[in-house]
Design an enzyme around this catalytic site. Structure first.
Site, PDB file in Angstrom:
ATOM      1  CG  HIS A 114      -1.889  -1.081   1.288  1.00 18.98           C
ATOM      2  ND1 HIS A 114      -2.048  -1.887   2.405  1.00 18.98           N
ATOM      3  CD2 HIS A 114      -2.772  -1.545   0.374  1.00 18.98           C
ATOM      4  CE1 HIS A 114      -2.989  -2.783   2.178  1.00 18.98           C
ATOM      5  NE2 HIS A 114      -3.442  -2.605   0.949  1.00 18.98           N
ATOM      6  CE  LYS A 152     -12.747  -6.926   4.836  1.00 20.06           C
ATOM      7  NZ  LYS A 152     -12.086  -6.062   3.879  1.00 20.06           N
ATOM      8  CB  SER A 211      -4.505  -6.564   4.271  1.00 13.51           C
ATOM      9  OG  SER A 211      -4.026  -5.286   3.976  1.00 13.51           O
ATOM     10  NE  ARG A 265      -2.596  -8.042  -4.170  1.00 11.57           N
ATOM     11  CZ  ARG A 265      -3.212  -8.816  -3.320  1.00 11.57           C
ATOM     12  NH1 ARG A 265      -2.559  -9.392  -2.352  1.00 11.57           N
ATOM     13  NH2 ARG A 265      -4.497  -9.034  -3.423  1.00 11.57           N
TER      14      ARG A 265
END
Length: 148
Positions: free
Chosen positions: A17, A41, A127, A90
């Site tokens: 990040h 979440k 993450s 990614r």
């Protein structure tokens, strides 16, 4: 003023990040890092912890602001006066997801999305991987920016 928002849950904020933020910064007058909050979440760090830690990282950079938000990204972008959403990818899987999101966001708001490809040495860092390593008691400091 050219404003971009870089959004995510950032739980935790990784060196990947940080790479995106630092590479995007020269393109904008201001970058707002939006710490997303999703009530459905479960997070490792609270919203306050995530926001404070990221803000501390960039305390000496006047072009960066860090704010939490819990609504649509395009609504957050409008409030911040942003015309661009900054995203990192990614893999092909990330690309397809972000392409679809960019199309919907552009249709709803005319806000453009700019994709930054992950640096090759950072492609495997996410993450969720960092959280998993932490859950198994592993040291995760090498995956976090210095000062986080």
């Amino acid at each position: 003023m050219k404003i971009g928002i870089f959004v995510g849950s950032f739980d935790p904020f990784t060196i990947g990040h940080d790479s995106i933020v630092r590479r995007a910064l020269p393109l904008f007058d201001k970058v707002v890092i939006g710490v997303g909050v999703n009530e459905r979440k479960k997070y490792m760090l609270s919203t306050e912890e995530r926001t404070e830690r990221i803000a501390r990282l960039y305390a000496d950079e006047p072009k960066i602001e860090v704010k939490a938000y819990s609504d649509l990204t395009i609504d957050f972008a409008r409030r911040e006066g942003a015309e661009y959403i900054i995203k990192g990818v990614r893999s092909v899987k990330d690309f397809e997801y972000e392409r679809e999101q960019a199309d919907i966001n552009r249709r709803l708001s005319r806000i453009e999305t700019i994709l930054f490809y992950a640096e090759p040495q950072l492609e495997s860092i996410s993450s969720s991987v960092v959280r998993e390593l932490k859950n198994f008691g592993r040291d995760i400091t090498e995956f976090l920016p210095k000062g986080y």
